[in-house]
Design an enzyme around this catalytic site. Sequence first.
Site, PDB file in Angstrom:
ATOM      1  N   TYR A 150      43.428 -30.119 -17.275  1.00 10.37           N
ATOM      2  CA  TYR A 150      44.547 -29.201 -17.538  1.00 10.37           C
ATOM      3  C   TYR A 150      44.576 -28.776 -19.007  1.00 10.37           C
ATOM      4  CZ  TYR A 150      49.279 -27.264 -17.560  1.00 10.37           C
ATOM      5  OH  TYR A 150      50.372 -26.425 -17.703  1.00 10.37           O
ATOM      6  N   LYS A 185      43.926 -24.922 -20.726  1.00  5.81           N
ATOM      7  CA  LYS A 185      44.895 -24.147 -21.503  1.00  5.81           C
ATOM      8  C   LYS A 185      44.330 -23.817 -22.898  1.00  5.81           C
ATOM      9  CE  LYS A 185      48.138 -23.801 -18.345  1.00  5.81           C
ATOM     10  NZ  LYS A 185      48.427 -22.511 -17.686  1.00  5.81           N
TER      11      LYS A 185
HETATM   12  P1  NAP Z   1      54.495 -24.301 -10.015  1.00  6.61           P
HETATM   13  O1  NAP Z   1      55.939 -24.374  -9.702  1.00  6.61           O
HETATM   14  O2  NAP Z   1      53.559 -25.298  -9.434  1.00  6.61           O
HETATM   15  O3  NAP Z   1      53.997 -22.816  -9.674  1.00  6.61           O
HETATM   16  C1  NAP Z   1      52.661 -22.464  -9.822  1.00  6.61           C
HETATM   17  C2  NAP Z   1      52.458 -21.124  -9.182  1.00  6.61           C
HETATM   18  O4  NAP Z   1      51.062 -20.771  -9.297  1.00  6.61           O
HETATM   19  C3  NAP Z   1      52.786 -21.132  -7.688  1.00  6.61           C
HETATM   20  O5  NAP Z   1      53.377 -19.914  -7.321  1.00  6.61           O
HETATM   21  C4  NAP Z   1      51.404 -21.262  -7.045  1.00  6.61           C
HETATM   22  O6  NAP Z   1      51.329 -20.744  -5.733  1.00  6.61           O
HETATM   23  C5  NAP Z   1      50.632 -20.382  -8.016  1.00  6.61           C
HETATM   24  N1  NAP Z   1      49.186 -20.494  -7.823  1.00  6.61           N
HETATM   25  C6  NAP Z   1      48.395 -21.595  -7.869  1.00  6.61           C
HETATM   26  N2  NAP Z   1      47.135 -21.276  -7.572  1.00  6.61           N
HETATM   27  C7  NAP Z   1      47.114 -19.942  -7.326  1.00  6.61           C
HETATM   28  C8  NAP Z   1      46.122 -19.005  -6.961  1.00  6.61           C
HETATM   29  N3  NAP Z   1      44.846 -19.392  -6.747  1.00  6.61           N
HETATM   30  N4  NAP Z   1      46.457 -17.702  -6.811  1.00  6.61           N
HETATM   31  C9  NAP Z   1      47.741 -17.315  -6.996  1.00  6.61           C
HETATM   32  N5  NAP Z   1      48.734 -18.136  -7.319  1.00  6.61           N
HETATM   33  C10 NAP Z   1      48.413 -19.448  -7.478  1.00  6.61           C
HETATM   34  O7  NAP Z   1      54.253 -24.408 -11.579  1.00  6.61           O
HETATM   35  P2  NAP Z   1      55.079 -23.859 -12.867  1.00  6.61           P
HETATM   36  O8  NAP Z   1      55.535 -25.038 -13.608  1.00  6.61           O
HETATM   37  O9  NAP Z   1      56.033 -22.822 -12.461  1.00  6.61           O
HETATM   38  O10 NAP Z   1      53.870 -23.231 -13.712  1.00  6.61           O
HETATM   39  C11 NAP Z   1      53.763 -21.874 -14.027  1.00  6.61           C
HETATM   40  C12 NAP Z   1      52.854 -21.739 -15.242  1.00  6.61           C
HETATM   41  O11 NAP Z   1      53.473 -22.366 -16.383  1.00  6.61           O
HETATM   42  C13 NAP Z   1      51.500 -22.420 -15.066  1.00  6.61           C
HETATM   43  O12 NAP Z   1      50.489 -21.615 -15.662  1.00  6.61           O
HETATM   44  C14 NAP Z   1      51.657 -23.714 -15.844  1.00  6.61           C
HETATM   45  O13 NAP Z   1      50.435 -24.231 -16.290  1.00  6.61           O
HETATM   46  C15 NAP Z   1      52.548 -23.260 -16.982  1.00  6.61           C
HETATM   47  N6  NAP Z   1      53.270 -24.348 -17.638  1.00  6.61           N
HETATM   48  C16 NAP Z   1      54.188 -25.091 -16.937  1.00  6.61           C
HETATM   49  C17 NAP Z   1      54.859 -26.115 -17.605  1.00  6.61           C
HETATM   50  C18 NAP Z   1      55.880 -26.952 -16.902  1.00  6.61           C
HETATM   51  O14 NAP Z   1      56.380 -27.902 -17.516  1.00  6.61           O
HETATM   52  N7  NAP Z   1      56.238 -26.668 -15.655  1.00  6.61           N
HETATM   53  C19 NAP Z   1      54.605 -26.376 -18.952  1.00  6.61           C
HETATM   54  C20 NAP Z   1      53.679 -25.604 -19.629  1.00  6.61           C
HETATM   55  C21 NAP Z   1      53.019 -24.588 -18.965  1.00  6.61           C
HETATM   56  P3  NAP Z   1      51.472 -21.726  -4.431  1.00  6.61           P
HETATM   57  O15 NAP Z   1      52.947 -21.929  -4.228  1.00  6.61           O
HETATM   58  O16 NAP Z   1      50.831 -20.909  -3.357  1.00  6.61           O
HETATM   59  O17 NAP Z   1      50.743 -22.985  -4.738  1.00  6.61           O
END
Ligand code: NAP
Length: 236
Positions: free
Chosen positions: A159, A163
């Site tokens: 991961y 990033k």
């Molecule tokens: P999440 O709730 O797990 O959502 C991830 C999203 O990405 C879901 O809609 C998932 O779809 C989609 N996805 C995964 N693989 C995909 C693919 N091949 N094609 C299209 N969509 C796909 O995670 P989140 O926390 O909201 O994360 C959103 C972004 O923020 C990510 O890039 C993550 O790395 C970043 N981020 C998050 C955090 C945190 O603390 N949450 C911190 C730093 C950065 P499905 O529902 O179909 O799986």
Amino acid sequence: MTTTALITGANKGIGYEIARQFGEQGITAIVGARDEERGRAAADRLGQPYVRLDVTDEAGVQAAAEWIEREYGALDILVNNAGVAVLQDDLRPSATSAAALRQTYEVNVFGVVIVTNAMLPLLRKAPAARIVNLSSELGSLTVAADPDSPFWPRNFLAYNSSKSALNMLTLSYAKELWGTPIKVNLANPGFCATDLNAHTGFRTAEQGAAVAVRLATLDADGPTGAFFQEEGPLPW
Ligand code: NAP
């Protein structure tokens, strides 16, 4: 004139919240999601359009770009939000398989390139497009190299390095587009409670979405090739 945005992975979590906050600003927020049923359900809840979009499927992404061109003619905002954190019992770098690394990079790195390259002709047609990529403090080399940082123990090879790669490719696009009205920036949402981390984050998805929305709606004086969180710039 309406502003049109595409958000990848917008069926839930931070991506859904970004789409919701765009809607509050009167922006047409196209909900990109790989699963049609869940994607359409989210889009319907938001009163926004849906497009099927698996970021790893080049032909599908191209079809999505063609649909957006037919429906809207151009794209003002692209948010590369879709991301994965591949679970393994043992997350030590020495226990991380190449397969887990590939699976992570397919979405977090290659997926961003596939979507950005497919959407760029549409973004160039908009008067001043914005691209925002969702990164993390875990991708910062400066943070990772600091033994006093609270993130020091969070040593997730796949991961974190995905990033860091995303940060470099964001800079690369910003440099290619330097001198054009298009701005390309990185947003760190902070540690938000979503499915990605089994809801262990201490921030809400709503709080996490805000910085991405701000970078997506920067005016002409705003930065490009920058890495931001809510409080301000992050070290690379
Ligand atoms: P999440 O709730 O797990 O959502 C991830 C999203 O990405 C879901 O809609 C998932 O779809 C989609 N996805 C995964 N693989 C995909 C693919 N091949 N094609 C299209 N969509 C796909 O995670 P989140 O926390 O909201 O994360 C959103 C972004 O923020 C990510 O890039 C993550 O790395 C970043 N981020 C998050 C955090 C945190 O603390 N949450 C911190 C730093 C950065 P499905 O529902 O179909 O799986």
